[in-house]
Structure formats: structure tokens, C-alpha cells
Design an enzyme around this catalytic site. Structure first.
Site, PDB file in Angstrom:
ATOM      1  N   LYS A 265       0.836  -1.204   0.000  1.00 19.87           N
ATOM      2  CA  LYS A 265       0.000   0.000   0.000  1.00 19.87           C
ATOM      3  C   LYS A 265       0.871   1.255   0.000  1.00 19.87           C
ATOM      4  CE  LYS A 265      -3.871  -0.469   2.121  1.00 19.87           C
ATOM      5  NZ  LYS A 265      -4.837  -0.722   3.175  1.00 19.87           N
TER       6      LYS A 265
ATOM      7  N   ARG B 275      -3.630   3.000   8.498  1.00 18.40           N
ATOM      8  CA  ARG B 275      -3.876   1.668   7.916  1.00 18.40           C
ATOM      9  C   ARG B 275      -2.611   0.837   7.893  1.00 18.40           C
ATOM     10  NH1 ARG B 275      -8.294   2.474   3.784  1.00 18.40           N
ATOM     11  NH2 ARG B 275      -8.590   4.706   3.729  1.00 18.40           N
TER      12      ARG B 275
ATOM     13  N   GLY C  71      -8.346  -7.823   4.586  1.00 17.95           N
ATOM     14  CA  GLY C  71      -9.175  -7.842   5.787  1.00 17.95           C
ATOM     15  C   GLY C  71      -8.459  -8.271   7.047  1.00 17.95           C
TER      16      GLY C  71
ATOM     17  N   MET D 105      -5.613  -7.004   8.487  1.00 16.98           N
ATOM     18  CA  MET D 105      -5.016  -5.983   9.323  1.00 16.98           C
ATOM     19  C   MET D 105      -6.058  -4.891   9.599  1.00 16.98           C
ATOM     20  SD  MET D 105      -2.131  -7.460   9.308  1.00 16.98           S
ATOM     21  CE  MET D 105      -0.896  -6.333   9.847  1.00 16.98           C
TER      22      MET D 105
ATOM     23  N   ARG E 104      -3.147  -1.528  -6.278  1.00 16.91           N
ATOM     24  CA  ARG E 104      -2.244  -2.669  -6.124  1.00 16.91           C
ATOM     25  C   ARG E 104      -2.600  -3.707  -7.180  1.00 16.91           C
ATOM     26  NH1 ARG E 104      -5.009  -4.828  -0.517  1.00 16.91           N
ATOM     27  NH2 ARG E 104      -7.065  -5.042  -1.384  1.00 16.91           N
TER      28      ARG E 104
ATOM     29  N   HIS F   1     -14.760  -9.509   2.463  1.00 17.55           N
ATOM     30  CA  HIS F   1     -13.767 -10.438   2.998  1.00 17.55           C
ATOM     31  C   HIS F   1     -14.001 -11.848   2.447  1.00 17.55           C
ATOM     32  CE1 HIS F   1     -12.367 -13.268   6.151  1.00 17.55           C
ATOM     33  NE2 HIS F   1     -11.297 -12.494   6.089  1.00 17.55           N
TER      34      HIS F   1
ATOM     35  N   ARG G 169       0.250 -47.708  -7.817  1.00 15.77           N
ATOM     36  CA  ARG G 169       0.299 -48.440  -6.534  1.00 15.77           C
ATOM     37  C   ARG G 169      -0.528 -49.712  -6.698  1.00 15.77           C
ATOM     38  NH1 ARG G 169      -0.190 -42.763  -4.479  1.00 15.77           N
ATOM     39  NH2 ARG G 169       1.360 -42.473  -2.853  1.00 15.77           N
TER      40      ARG G 169
ATOM     41  N   ARG H 254       4.743 -50.226  -9.215  1.00 18.16           N
ATOM     42  CA  ARG H 254       5.413 -50.566  -7.962  1.00 18.16           C
ATOM     43  C   ARG H 254       4.917 -51.919  -7.469  1.00 18.16           C
ATOM     44  NH1 ARG H 254       4.457 -46.659  -2.992  1.00 18.16           N
ATOM     45  NH2 ARG H 254       2.461 -47.713  -2.874  1.00 18.16           N
TER      46      ARG H 254
ATOM     47  N   GLU I 140      12.949 -44.002  -0.211  1.00 16.41           N
ATOM     48  CA  GLU I 140      12.015 -43.460   0.781  1.00 16.41           C
ATOM     49  C   GLU I 140      12.464 -43.726   2.213  1.00 16.41           C
ATOM     50  OE1 GLU I 140       8.097 -44.969  -0.222  1.00 16.41           O
ATOM     51  OE2 GLU I 140       8.890 -46.904  -0.784  1.00 16.41           O
TER      52      GLU I 140
ATOM     53  N   SER J 135      13.049 -43.274  -7.764  1.00 12.90           N
ATOM     54  CA  SER J 135      11.913 -42.371  -7.624  1.00 12.90           C
ATOM     55  C   SER J 135      11.761 -42.075  -6.137  1.00 12.90           C
ATOM     56  CB  SER J 135      10.645 -43.027  -8.179  1.00 12.90           C
ATOM     57  OG  SER J 135       9.558 -42.162  -7.959  1.00 12.90           O
TER      58      SER J 135
ATOM     59  N   GLY K 257      10.152 -41.442  -2.893  1.00  6.41           N
ATOM     60  CA  GLY K 257       8.851 -41.559  -2.209  1.00  6.41           C
ATOM     61  C   GLY K 257       8.918 -40.612  -1.024  1.00  6.41           C
ATOM     62  N   THR K 258       8.649 -39.367  -1.300  1.00  6.83           N
ATOM     63  CA  THR K 258       8.888 -38.351  -0.253  1.00  6.83           C
ATOM     64  C   THR K 258       7.827 -38.373   0.846  1.00  6.83           C
ATOM     65  OG1 THR K 258       7.959 -36.820  -1.850  1.00  6.83           O
ATOM     66  CG2 THR K 258      10.348 -36.728  -1.503  1.00  6.83           C
ATOM     67  N   ASN K 259       6.757 -39.123   0.645  1.00  6.33           N
ATOM     68  CA  ASN K 259       5.812 -39.283   1.770  1.00  6.33           C
ATOM     69  C   ASN K 259       6.501 -40.089   2.868  1.00  6.33           C
ATOM     70  OD1 ASN K 259       3.920 -38.120   0.050  1.00  6.33           O
ATOM     71  ND2 ASN K 259       3.149 -40.100  -0.638  1.00  6.33           N
ATOM     72  N   ASP K 260       7.015 -41.235   2.472  1.00  6.11           N
ATOM     73  CA  ASP K 260       7.708 -42.063   3.461  1.00  6.11           C
ATOM     74  C   ASP K 260       9.040 -41.454   3.860  1.00  6.11           C
ATOM     75  OD1 ASP K 260       6.246 -44.357   4.356  1.00  6.11           O
ATOM     76  OD2 ASP K 260       6.205 -45.007   2.266  1.00  6.11           O
TER      77      ASP K 260
ATOM     78  N   CYS L  62       7.726 -39.210  -6.618  1.00  5.34           N
ATOM     79  CA  CYS L  62       6.325 -39.616  -6.747  1.00  5.34           C
ATOM     80  C   CYS L  62       5.558 -39.427  -5.439  1.00  5.34           C
ATOM     81  CB  CYS L  62       6.208 -41.046  -7.259  1.00  5.34           C
ATOM     82  SG  CYS L  62       6.917 -42.250  -6.122  1.00  5.34           S
TER      83      CYS L  62
ATOM     84  N   TYR M 127      11.942 -36.007 -13.700  1.00  2.00           N
ATOM     85  CA  TYR M 127      10.490 -35.820 -13.749  1.00  2.00           C
ATOM     86  C   TYR M 127       9.907 -35.699 -12.343  1.00  2.00           C
ATOM     87  CZ  TYR M 127       9.887 -40.737 -12.450  1.00  2.00           C
ATOM     88  OH  TYR M 127       9.918 -41.924 -11.783  1.00  2.00           O
TER      89      TYR M 127
END
Ligand code: PEP
Ligand code: MG
Length: 929
Positions: free
Chosen positions: A43, A112, A121, A123, A356, A476, A583, A639, A791, A810, A812-815, A877, A897
Site C-alpha cells: 500500500k 492503515r 481484511g 489488518m 495494487r 472479505h 500403486r 510398484r 524413501e 523415484s 517416495g517423499t511421503n515415506d 512420486c 520428472y
């Protein structure tokens, strides 16, 4: 009007020894400029830029964000801040020929907030600051409008009371509503000066009662208190949540803008409004916004009165309208982006209060980017940064299926944020969270409010859609939901919402908590009951054009995680360039397969297990053939079986209860039980008792204290090699069969949860042996690869070893996230909210890759793997494969990839394109956020 040249003012600091905390603007000159968003906030930077351009901006000064950061540390403002503020105030007073809150023509100011990124909304704003018992009389005289003066004063007490002194809004609302009742009036504007003076007296009592002090009469004290309240508002719960959702740094702080007041409520030739240079909901090139005559800014955005479309201004004040159009068109040309502006008309004279870059839906973002390229405002390369990757979801948002049931439109509000939402009504944000949990898919709820405020943000986050009875397109509710890509109908004035009684009334009907409604955020309709929803088609021609500009920049491939042909087809339609994760365990949940799968698990010897696997083989083969066909010509990563086996079995506790109650069960219950357990081979009620006991015994054998670290992944295939054998056979038989039919098959067999090279070698040997057997039997071969998932931290550490056996990695970023943090991915929500609130974690590491920690493992494993095998193909993956910041990380780390769920493919494509393009174009500056 002055021509718009926007000089990039060099900021010179006279007193080199101290930080410049306060930046003045006014009289055609500003200390700062539009590039200083970090310092002045969005602002403040906009005000400086507009002032330098000679636009009609009320003068003032900006206290920069460093002062807020210091305030957060010390809970006070330094002497330098105080001194510089007083100097800037004196300068402003001199420019205006007025004194703050004193004299016959008192200077009144607005205070402001404004941080680097707009936080709608969140602040707090205070208007009319400087009014007190004396200056209100001066204002009444000067404006010759005692009503206006009294109204301004009561607004100040109310805003100041709420924002600075922390007094709940309703304490003031009760006084105001009681006065309206007493005077038998409906509209705020119907209260006359006398009535408003009575309100002021009552308001002062409210202040005294709740704040245990008088409303401050000293204008400078008001200013100091307001400034500090704005600093504190950076830490409002709503602001914190907004920052977390939008990934905004907590340490940025906000600037404070102090600006001479101009009045939109001086009478019928005054007014105020907000607008956009193009339609931010659907992207059409039209002047878009709303205004109210004889009103102040807050009236338009807070939803207290429902505003009028901006085109009407042409009729009411044609000259002002033309001037506004001219200014905003210039602003858009200068910033080369859609502008979101605020203006006030005081006695027929136009003032610009803010401009803005406008927030917009994904639909609008794509369309506007294309328009601006056509208009020569931006290049195609710049255009690709004009859309946040996550915004592409908007093209995939559902629509209502109007044929699914009779449509009874209850009301039509404003189409505030497109898409459709169907759910059960809740009237409070807390109730929304209670019903929906933290998962929008769990129990769909629609949050119905008269209007939303930042305090509702947690409920808005979990609701499927938002409905408000008040407020406009810039309320808002509208702005926040648009940012969330969530359906919203706002300002449906025919609906009477009673939050206290937990009901809404419309068309003579009463709707209670839990009743179903359907919202159409694209048309603004509120529909009774539970309609079906339709999947949108991603083949919007403008989306295609846009993606055709983005894709050529991309160096990383984007694949999809898909387990069944239907998902694979969908993913391909979204542009997936292969399957990065199929899977196989998900394939077993089908009705025909589950009994065999269960028989395999229950088998306590190899012979029985092989018999069950034999039955599964043709079913798996068919599934694989379907996926290969869908992905003809593209690689498919399959897999081998991964999950803990108990996921396919009944819960131990349930079995125990059933065994205990079985002898007392009636015939009906026993029949139901038989049905339930027929999958496990129960043929008669007589069988049941024995079966339940056998099942319990096996479930107990399989029971693990920590199944996520248990008998899963390659450990299954190593302990039961016949499982891997069957799966490899199904893969290669399907591959050869498909090849014979002319389908180009590129199978990649992936071994999960590998920690050591020997595990990998063990499983790869089985796969290769079975492949040879099948090729021999069939007299035909297919090219294939065998690789692994990374993983586990150990796998990352010994990636150079594993790469000797694995042809691809590959992540396995979850595990990998689970095992690196030691957080159970299923239970992390017990601690995560506290961790995020306390700032211990900045983001959910299961949503956005923890680049600092888990990312190091990804980087290291990639480097080590490629040291052994320079051509190693590396992908990701885990869920992170579709999250923009993680995709960017993957690009920087040199992955080949990313693979993500089909609905995130578009997002991943754009994120990958931006990552590559940013490197060559240094195009970051073009981002919309
Ligand atoms: C992973 O762990 O990241 C992964 C993709 O496998 P799953 O989610 O099936 O464990
Ligand atoms: Mg995994």
C-alpha cells in the site's frame, strides 16, 4: 491531469547514522517509490508511486516495516521512530495548513496497515483519527454538516475501541442497534446528528466500561496508540493463519500508512468505492467494481451496505467516472497488470486511496495474461508468471449437475468465487471445523454467515463453500475464497441469517444446521438440497494457449500417480507424460480381487499362498493391460506390493467383539455377519464361528506395533517371493500382449521401501528372471527397467550402492518425510497444528517438501546415484510432486520428472515451466503474489 511519469526516486537519508523509518508523500513528491514494497508495504509503495506520478492522492506518511519488526521484539517504538513520525506529521500539517485534531480546520487522518503482500481484511484500519470532543465541533462547523461530524466521531470511537482497545464489536453494535430501534429507523443513515451524539455518549461509556479508561482526547496519543495497534495486528490469529496458508514470511511485518482523511460521506456528491481494471472472477476486459454514495470506505468492503456496480457511477457523476477510468487505465498500463484500486470522492473531487496488483481467480489469471500479451503489454514469457501454478485448479473445479435433482433456487447472491459446493449448513467457523475436521472431503460443510471476518478463516479453510447474506465482490468472504480457489456466493440479501439461533430463513423456509444446500459460485445461485456435481473439462482453449506458452520452457517431465485405467486416461488428458507411480495394492480393493487377496494373506503356507496368487494373476494382468493401453507410448512405473498386509484385514478389536457377541446374536444379525465375512470364505453360519477364531488368530499373528515400519515394501516380496513373481508375471504378460496389439509399452518396475542394495538385488533378480521366463514362453520381448523408490534415509545414504542394481530412482517423499522426521504420516495432525502455530515448522512437511532436511537427502541420493550410473533416471512420486515449491526444488536438484495426482498435473507442468523459465529469464518479478 499530470502525465504519468513514474520516476524511480533515489531514497536519500539525510541522517546517515539512523534508519529511515518514516517516508512522507504528498504535494506531488514522495520519499519512497513503487519498488519499495519490502520497506513500505504494498500500500505504501503504491501511494508513493501514485504521488510521484502526480495522481490525486491525499498526502501522508508511511512508517516502514522495520519499525514493526522492532516493535515485535521490544513491544515499543524507539525514540527515532517517534522523532521521525513527529517530523513527518509536522510536514503533513504544513502541507495541509492544518493541525492534527486541533483548530478550526482540524487535520484528520486514517491509519492503515500494509504489508509486502496484501492480506485482505486481516489488518486493522482506523479512520477519522484526530477527532475528539472539541475537533468534532470544528468539523461540524467547517463542513456545515453536524450529522457527518458526529457520524465520523462515533465511527472513530467504534474502530478505535475495537482495534486499539480490544473491545468486542458487538458491544458497540448493541448500542447502535438499540438507538435505531428507539428511533424506529432501519438504515444507519436515518439517524440524525442528535441521535448520533447520544450514540457517542453511550460509546464512551462502553469504552470506559471495557477498557477501564476514557477514550483518548489527545490526537497524538490517538495516533501513537493506533500505530502500535497496527503493528500488533500483524500477530492477529487471522493474519497468522492467512500467512500460513499463503506461505508468507512471519518476519516481514507491516508498514503503517498515515494519510490525510478525505470524506466519502459528506453528502450526495461524495462517495467511495473499490474496483478492478478487469473482471477478477472470470477475466473479462471490463471496468469492474462497486461504490456507495455518501459512505466511507469500510461500508463498501465490510458488507454493512450492499454496494452498487461501478458502471452506475457514470450516470451519477460522469466526469468523475471518466477521470477514474483514465487514471486506472494508466495505472494498469504502467504496472502492466490488473489493478485493484480504492477511491473516494469528496464534494465531487476524486481521490485515489490505493492501487495494487489485483488478486484474481485462476480462470481470470489465464485470460488476463493472454489479453495482455495480445495488447502488447507483456511478453509470452512474462505471461507464464502471471498465473500461480495452484490457480490452475480453477479450470478443474466442479460444476453443479443440474439434472441430478430438481433445482429450487432459494436466492441469488453475487458470484464471488467460481465453482460449485454442496454441503451441510454450519453457522460458525468452529462448527465447520468440528463437523468437517481438517479435511474438506470428510464431511462437506457450507459455512453460512451474515458476513465473514478474519476470525472465520479456520472455518473457511475447511468448508466446501461459503455463503454470506451481506457484502460485495470485494468483501472479505469474496476475496479470501477466491484466493483459496473455493466456491463462494456473497451478498445473498434475501437470506436472513441468524447465527445465534443457528438458522437461516429464505422464501418463508427455515434452514437449520445440518441441512443440505448447493452453491453455484459462478452464477451466484443458492440452491436447496444436495445436487450432484460435474467434473469440469480441462480443454478450455485459453488454458491450452497458455499451457502451450509455458510447456516449451519446461525441462522436467510431468507424470501422474494413477492406479487404474480411468485415472490414467484422466491424467493423460491433463497432459501427463507417463505414470510415475502405479500403486498395485490399490488394484486389489476391487470386489472381485479382494477375496483372493485376503486368501493370500490368510494363507499360512506357501502352497495356499500360491493358489490364491494364481487367481489374482489374470486380474492383475488385465489391470496392467488397461493402464498400458491408456498410456500407449509413455512410460508406466509399476510398484510391487507395498502396504502392510493388515490393511486388508478386519480390525483385531472388531473381531474380538464379534466373537464375544456371536453366541447371543439373532438369526438376522448372524446373516448380516455372514455377508460381511463372505469375502473371507465363510459359506454358512456354521462356518462363521470357526472362521472368526481363525481370522483373529491370523490377525494377531500379523499384528504389528508400528505397521508403517513393519512388514511392508520390499520386505513383503523378500519374505514371500511368490508375490513379486506373480506381479512381475502379470506385468510382462500384459506388456507382451499389448505390444502384440501394437501398443507401445514402456514398463518400469519399481521396488518400494528399499534400504540396502541387497534387498534391491534380491527383488530385481526375481523380476528379471520372471521377465526372461515370460519372454521365452511368449516368444517376444519388451524393453523394461527395474528401479527403486528412495524413501528411507539409509537408501539415500547408500544411493551409490543401490544404483548398481537400480536403473532408476523415484523419491517416495511421503515415506522419506515420515522416516526422516520420525513423524507418523497418519498421526502427524496431533502435533502439526501446534508446531505451525508456534512457528516450530513453517509448513506441513507432508505438503511442501522440507528442502532443508529431507531435501538434502534427495539431493545427496541423486548425486550419489548418478556417480555410479550417470544416466540414472530420477523422479519423485510423493505428494510433493504436485506442490509448486517442491517442484521447483526438484528442478534445481536435477530430477528428470515429477509425478503427482492427475488433478495436480497442470499445476506441476506450470510450476516446472516457471522454474526453468525463471532461470533463463529471471522472470520472478512477474509473479502475481
Ligand atoms: C511415498 O512414500 O512417497 C510414496 C509415493 O509411496 P506411498 O505414499 O504409497 O507410501
Ligand atoms: Mg511410500
Amino acid at each position: 491531469m499530470a502525465t504519468m511519469t513514474l520516476p524511480e526516486t533515489e531514497v536519500k537519508d539525510n541522517k546517515k547514522s539512523t534508519t529511515k523509518y518514516v517516508y512522507s508523500f504528498g504535494g506531488g513528491k514522495a520519499d519512497g517509490n513503487g519498488k519499495m514494497k519490502d520497506v513500505l508495504g504494498g500500500k505504501g509503495a503504491g501511494l508513493a508511486e501514485m504521488t510521484n506520478a502526480g495522481l490525486p492522492v491525499p498526502p501522508g506518511f508511511t512508517i516502514q516495516t522495520e519499525a514493526c519488526r522492532e516493535y515485535m521484539k521490544t513491544a515499543s517504538s524507539s525514540k527515532d521512530v517517534e522523532r521521525q513520525m513527529d517530523e513527518a506529521l509536522a510536514k503533513l500539517e504544513a502541507l495541509q495548513g492544518q493541525k492534527l485534531g486541533t483548530g478550526e480546520n482540524p487535520l484528520l487522518v486514517s491509519v492503515r496497515s500494509g504489508s509486502k503482500f496484501s492480506m485482505p481484511g486481516m489488518m486493522d484500519t482506523i479512520l477519522n483519527l484526530g477527532l475528539n470532543d472539541k475537533s468534532v465541533e470544528a468539523l461540524a462547523k467547517r463542513s456545515n454538516n453536524p450529522r457527518f461530524a458526529a457520524d465520523s466521531y462515533r465511527r472513530l470511537i467504534q474502530m478505535f475501541g475495537n482495534v486499539v482497545l480490544d473491545i468486542e464489536k458487538h458491544a458497540f453494535d448493541e448500542v447502535f442497534d438499540a438507538k435505531k430501534k428507539q428511533k424506529k429507523t432501519k438504515l444507519d443513515t436515518d439517524l440524525d446528528a442528535k441521535a448520533l451524539q447520544e450514540v457517542i455518549a453511550e460509546y464512551k461509556k462502553v469504552v470506559k466500561k471495557h477498557a477501564k479508561r476514557d477514550f483518548p482526547q489527545d490526537p497524538r496519543e490517538q495516533l501513537v496508540m493506533a500505530r502500535d495497534a497496527v503493528f500488533r495486528s500483524w500477530q492477529n490469529e487471522g493474519a497468522k493463519v492467512y500467512r500460513r496458508i499463503n506461505n508468507i514470511d512471519d518476519m516481514l511485518g507491516t508498514a503503517v500508512n498515515v494519510q490525510a482523511m478525505v470524506y466519502g460521506n459528506l453528502g450526495d456528491t461524495s462517495g467511495t468505492g473499490v474496483g478492478f481494471t478487469r473482471n477478477p472472477a472470470i477475466g473479462t476486459k471490463e471496468f469492474y467494481g462497486e461504490f456507495l454514495m455518501n459512505a466511507q470506505g469500510e461500508d463498501v468492503v465490510s458488507g454493512v451496505r450492499t454496494p452498487v456496480p461501478i458502471l452506475e457511477l457514470q450516470k451519477v457523476m460522469p466526469d468523475v467516472y471518466d477521470q477514474l477510468r483514465e487514471i486506472t487505465t494508466r495505472l494498469e498500463k504502467h504496472y502492466k497488470d490488473i489493478q485493484d484500486f480504492e477511491f473516494t470522492i469528496q464534494d465531487g473531487k476524486l481521490y485515489m486511496l490505493q492501487t495494487r496488483v489485483g488478486k484474481r481467480t485462476g480462470l481470470a489469471a489465464v485470460r488476463i495474461a493472454i489479453q495482455m500479451v495480445d495488447e502488447g503489454l507483456i511478453t509470452k514469457e512474462e505471461a507464464i508468471f502471471r498465473v500461480e501454478p495452484n490457480q490452475l485448479y480453477d479450470f478443474l473445479v466442479p460444476r453443479l449437475d443440474e439434472k441430478s435433482t430438481k433445482v429450487e433456487v432459494l436466492a441469488t447472491g453475487l458470484p464471488a468465487s467460481p465453482g460449485a459446493a454442496v454441503g451441510q449448513i454450519v453457522f460458525t467457523a468452529d462448527e465447520a471445523v468440528k463437523m468437517a475436521g481438517h479435511d474438506t472431503a470428510k464431511k462437506p460443510v457450507i459455512l453460512v454467515r451474515a458476513e465473514t471476518t478474519p476470525e472465520d478463516i479456520h472455518g473457511m479453510e475447511v468448508a466446501k463453500g461459503i455463503l454470506t447474506s451481506r457484502g460485495g465482490m470485494t468483501s472479505h468472504a469474496a476475496v479470501v475464497t477466491r484466493g483459496m480457489g473455493k466456491c463462494c456466493v456473497a451478498g445473498a440479501g434475501d437470506i436472513d441469517v441468524n447465527e445465534k439461533a443457528r438458522e437461516m430463513r429464505v422464501k418463508g423456509q427455515v434452514f437449520k444446521e445440518g441441512d443440505w444446500i448447493s452453491l453455484d459460485g459462478t452464477t451466484g445461485r443458492v440452491i436447496k438440497g444436495k445436487l450432484g456435481t460435474l467434473d469440469p473439462s480441462p480443454d478450455d482453449p485459453e488454458l491450452q494457449t497458455f499451457m502451450n506458452w509455458a510447456d516449451p520452457h519446461r525441462k522436467m517431465k510431468v507424470r501422474a500417480n494413477a492406479d487404474i485405467p480411468r485415472d490414467a486416461i484422466q491424467a493423460r488428458a491433463f497432459g501427463a507424460e507417463g505414470i510415475g507411480l502405479c500403486r498395485t495394492e490399490h488394484m486389489f480393493f476391487g470386489e472381485e480381487k479382494l477375496p483372493h487377496m485376503r486368501a493370500m494373506i490368510l494363507a499360512d503356507n506357501e502352497k495356499d499362498r500360491r493358489a490364491a496368487l494364481k487367481k489374482l494373476l489374470p486380474l492383475q494382468r488385465k489391470d496392467f493391460a488397461g493402464v498400458f493401453k491408456a498410456m500407449d507410448g509413455l512410460p508406466v512405473t509399476i510398484r510391487t506390493l507395498d502396504p502392510p498386509l493388515h490393511e486388508f484385514l478386519p480390525r483385531r478389536e472388531d473381531l474380538m467383539v464379534e466373537i464375544a457377541t456371536f453366541p447371543h446374536a439373532g438369526t438376522k444379525e448372524k446373516k448380516e455377519l455372514l455377508k460381511r465375512y463372505s469375502d473371507y470364505g465363510a459359506k454358512s453360519v456354521g462356518d462363521l464361528k470357526r472362521l472368526l477364531s481363525t481370522l483373529l488368530a491370523r490377525v494377531e499373528q500379523l499384528h504389528e506395533f508400528n505397521p508403517m515400519l513393519g512388514h511392508r515394501g520390499c520386505r513383503l516380496g523378500i519374505t514371500y517371493p511368490e508375490i513379486t513373481e506373480m506381479q512381475a508375471r502379470a506385468i510382462f504378460e500384459a506388456a507382451v500382449d499389448c505390444t502384440k496389439k501394437g501398443i507401445k509399452v514402456l514398463p518400469e518396475v519399481m521396488i518400494p521401501l528399499v534400504a540396502t542394495v541387497k534387498e534391491m538385488a534380491n527383488q530385481a533378480a526375481i523380476v528379471r528372471r520372471v521377465a526372461d521366463e515370460v519372454f521365452k514362453e511368449k516368444g517376444s520381448k519388451v524393453e523394461y527397467m527395474v528401479g527403486t523408490m528412495i524413501e528411507l534415509p539409509r537408501a539415500a545414504l547408500v544411493a551409490d550402492e543401490i544404483a548398481k542394481e537400480a536403473q532408476f530412482f523415484s523419491f517416495g517423499t511421503n515415506d522419506l518425510t515420515q522416516t526422516t522426521f520420525g513423524f507418523s504420516r497418519d498421526d502427524v495432525n496431533k502435533v502439526l497444528p501446534t508446531y505451525l502455530a508456534e512457528g516450530i515448522l513453517k509448513q506441513d512437511p507432508f505438503a511442501a517438501l522440507d528442502q532443508e532436511g529431507v531435501g538434502q537427502l534427495v539431493k545427496m541420493a541423486t548425486e550419489r546415484g548418478r556417480k555410479t550410473r550417470p544416466t540414472l533416471k530420477v523422479g519423485i512420486c510423493g505428494e510433493h510432486g504436485g506442490e509448486p515449491s517442491s517442484v521447483e526444488f526438484c528442478y534445481r536438484t536435477g530430477l528428470n520428472y515429477v509425478s503427482c495426482s492427475p488433478f495436480r498435473v497442470l499445476t506441476a507442468r506450470l510450476a516446472a515451466a516457471q522454474a526453468a523459465a525463471a532461470e533463463t529469464l529471471k522472470g520472478e518479478g512477474g509473479r502475481t503474489k
